[in-house]
Motif scaffolding. Structure first.
Motif, PDB file in Angstrom:
ATOM      1  N   UNK A 251      -2.649  14.211  10.643  1.00 53.56           N
ATOM      2  CA  UNK A 251      -2.995  14.791   9.339  1.00 53.56           C
ATOM      3  C   UNK A 251      -4.497  15.117   9.284  1.00 53.56           C
ATOM      4  N   UNK A 252      -5.320  14.146   9.699  1.00 54.68           N
ATOM      5  CA  UNK A 252      -6.782  14.333   9.605  1.00 54.68           C
ATOM      6  C   UNK A 252      -7.239  15.464  10.528  1.00 54.68           C
ATOM      7  N   UNK A 264      -6.224  23.674   2.256  1.00 50.17           N
ATOM      8  CA  UNK A 264      -4.799  23.990   2.428  1.00 50.17           C
ATOM      9  C   UNK A 264      -4.572  24.770   3.727  1.00 50.17           C
ATOM     10  N   UNK A 265      -5.645  25.465   4.217  1.00 55.91           N
ATOM     11  CA  UNK A 265      -5.496  26.259   5.447  1.00 55.91           C
ATOM     12  C   UNK A 265      -5.184  25.351   6.641  1.00 55.91           C
ATOM     13  N   UNK A 266      -5.868  24.206   6.711  1.00 58.29           N
ATOM     14  CA  UNK A 266      -5.597  23.257   7.800  1.00 58.29           C
ATOM     15  C   UNK A 266      -4.281  22.530   7.600  1.00 58.29           C
ATOM     16  N   UNK A 267      -3.974  22.190   6.331  1.00 61.26           N
ATOM     17  CA  UNK A 267      -2.753  21.434   6.030  1.00 61.26           C
ATOM     18  C   UNK A 267      -1.511  22.260   6.365  1.00 61.26           C
ATOM     19  N   UNK A 268      -1.623  23.587   6.222  1.00 61.62           N
ATOM     20  CA  UNK A 268      -0.515  24.480   6.600  1.00 61.62           C
ATOM     21  C   UNK A 268      -0.054  24.249   8.031  1.00 61.62           C
ATOM     22  N   UNK A 269      -1.005  23.879   8.910  1.00 65.69           N
ATOM     23  CA  UNK A 269      -0.664  23.768  10.335  1.00 65.69           C
ATOM     24  C   UNK A 269       0.209  22.550  10.638  1.00 65.69           C
ATOM     25  N   UNK A 270       0.510  21.739   9.629  1.00 63.41           N
ATOM     26  CA  UNK A 270       1.450  20.621   9.814  1.00 63.41           C
ATOM     27  C   UNK A 270       2.899  21.098   9.822  1.00 63.41           C
ATOM     28  N   UNK A 299     -11.749  12.875  -0.306  1.00 56.54           N
ATOM     29  CA  UNK A 299     -12.085  11.444  -0.292  1.00 56.54           C
ATOM     30  C   UNK A 299     -11.039  10.681   0.529  1.00 56.54           C
ATOM     31  N   UNK A 300     -11.299   9.399   0.758  1.00 52.92           N
ATOM     32  CA  UNK A 300     -10.335   8.575   1.503  1.00 52.92           C
ATOM     33  C   UNK A 300      -9.006   8.495   0.752  1.00 52.92           C
ATOM     34  N   UNK A 301      -9.055   8.465  -0.601  1.00 53.73           N
ATOM     35  CA  UNK A 301      -7.780   8.381  -1.337  1.00 53.73           C
ATOM     36  C   UNK A 301      -7.000   9.702  -1.231  1.00 53.73           C
ATOM     37  N   UNK A 302      -7.702  10.845  -1.127  1.00 55.56           N
ATOM     38  CA  UNK A 302      -7.015  12.114  -0.852  1.00 55.56           C
ATOM     39  C   UNK A 302      -6.247  12.019   0.469  1.00 55.56           C
ATOM     40  N   UNK A 303      -6.946  11.520   1.503  1.00 60.04           N
ATOM     41  CA  UNK A 303      -6.295  11.416   2.816  1.00 60.04           C
ATOM     42  C   UNK A 303      -5.130  10.425   2.780  1.00 60.04           C
ATOM     43  N   UNK A 304      -5.323   9.332   2.035  1.00 62.81           N
ATOM     44  CA  UNK A 304      -4.235   8.342   1.916  1.00 62.81           C
ATOM     45  C   UNK A 304      -2.996   9.000   1.301  1.00 62.81           C
ATOM     46  N   UNK A 305      -3.197   9.739   0.194  1.00 64.10           N
ATOM     47  CA  UNK A 305      -2.079  10.409  -0.479  1.00 64.10           C
ATOM     48  C   UNK A 305      -1.411  11.434   0.435  1.00 64.10           C
ATOM     49  N   UNK A 306      -2.230  12.199   1.159  1.00 62.02           N
ATOM     50  CA  UNK A 306      -1.674  13.199   2.076  1.00 62.02           C
ATOM     51  C   UNK A 306      -0.837  12.531   3.171  1.00 62.02           C
ATOM     52  N   UNK A 307      -1.367  11.447   3.750  1.00 60.94           N
ATOM     53  CA  UNK A 307      -0.640  10.748   4.829  1.00 60.94           C
ATOM     54  C   UNK A 307       0.656  10.131   4.317  1.00 60.94           C
TER      55      UNK A 307
END
Length: 333
Positions: A251-252, A264-270, A299-307
């Motif tokens: 994810x990161x 969102x451009x990077x997240x699309x690649x998932x 933030x770290x909580x953004x990454x936590x939610x995404x993961x």
């Protein structure tokens, strides 16, 4: 008549007179090899200062990575350690390290090998093991790392922290390591900082990471193009993101793939091309992440939610986790 037992003062450990590090380099004709990105530190005041960043080393067990001509090695031995394990890949340095070993009988073990493949889970005595929740064990990893090794090695060790294996089977083993100043800034960068990167998130979600001090390039022989920073790591009792290392890394890595664009451009690649937009929107809405933030603003909580959200999506569709965006691009080409 009862005589009180007088506690005996333990004498501080002192190395006997030895050739200087500079003399050892001359004696064994040791030249730093550029292709191995080697740089020697000869000033023992600086090597002492690096070793002090590790904390109290009296009677501790230490692994030094890449000791080279042995400057930091001397400072570690002078700190009164119980045992010192030296892992050195370059055979040219072994004779000089053996001189140090003979000067500190019974304290030094030399391994001629590569730290990237060395099995550290058996490196220290079993009795040193602590529970993960306890204080860190009396074990330290210290190293002036060649630049070419430092990033892959810290990623490998972060994965070990996440799995509690390798040097972390003993508990929350602390590390004191050198990096190029710019890499150290990435390791410790906060959200919004221009150095915020994949390395920042991966290291800070698993460890307390502190940039202790900077050593100017001219202190090294040969002088590197960059300054060097000493960074201290203490694994956290609880990682900030409670997901497997491989998932967090995926994810990161994806988020930072296009670091100057909206996240969102990077997240699309998932996601595979078919249904990509819909799934990206679903992930970002569920994780409550603004798609117009830049990767370094998350933030770290953004990454936590995404993961956490991505994990749920992978549980529902197991083919998602093995999907590889670059592979899809290659096949298209």
């Amino acid at each position: 008549l009862c005589l009180m037992a007088v506690p005996r003062k333990v004498a501080a450990f002192h190395l006997p007179p030895l050739p200087t590090v500079g003399e050892i380099i001359k004696l064994f004709r040791l030249k730093a090899q550029k292709q191995l990105s080697q740089n020697f530190l000869l000033d023992l005041r600086l090597t002492d200062k690096i070793v002090r960043q590790a904390g109290e080393l009296k009677n501790a067990h230490v692994c030094e990575v890449g000791p080279g001509p042995g400057g930091i090695t001397r400072s570690i031995l002078s700190a009164g350690v119980e045992q010192l394990l030296l892992i050195e890949k370059d055979a040219r340095f072994i004779p000089g390290l053996q001189m140090l070993s003979e000067a500190a009988p019974g304290k030094v073990r030399i391994v001629h090998g590569d730290i990237l493949t060395y099995r550290m889970e058996k490196a220290f005595p079993k009795h040193l093991k602590k529970n993960w929740e306890d204080e860190p064990p009396d074990i330290h990893i210290i190293g002036n790392l060649p630049f070419s090794v430092s990033t892959p090695l810290i990623i490998k060790w972060l994965e070990n922290v996440s799995k509690k294996d390798g040097p972390f089977v003993y508990g929350r083993t602390q590390m004191t390591l050198t990096f190029q100043k710019e890499v150290a800034e990435r390791l410790t960068a906060n959200p919004e900082g221009k150095q915020r990167s994949r390395l920042s998130v991966m290291s800070q979600h698993l460890c307390t990471v502190e940039n202790r001090f900077v050593i100017p390039g001219q202190a090294f022989v040969p002088k590197p193009e960059v300054d060097v920073a000493v960074v201290h790591f203490t694994p956290l009792v609880q990682p900030k993101i409670q997901q497997p290392f491989a998932l967090v890394e995926k994810v990161v890595r994806s988020v930072f793939q296009f670091r100057r664009k909206y996240c969102f451009r990077g997240i699309e690649t998932l996601f595979p091309e078919s249904g990509r937009l819909k799934r990206t929107e679903q992930l970002m809405m569920t994780a409550n992440v603004d798609p117009t933030l830049r990767p370094f603003q998350l933030s770290m909580s953004h990454f936590r939610n995404l993961c956490n959200t991505y994990r749920k999506m992978c549980d529902e569709d197991p083919s998602l986790f093995v999907y590889n965006y670059r592979e899809e691009l290659r096949q298209k080409k």
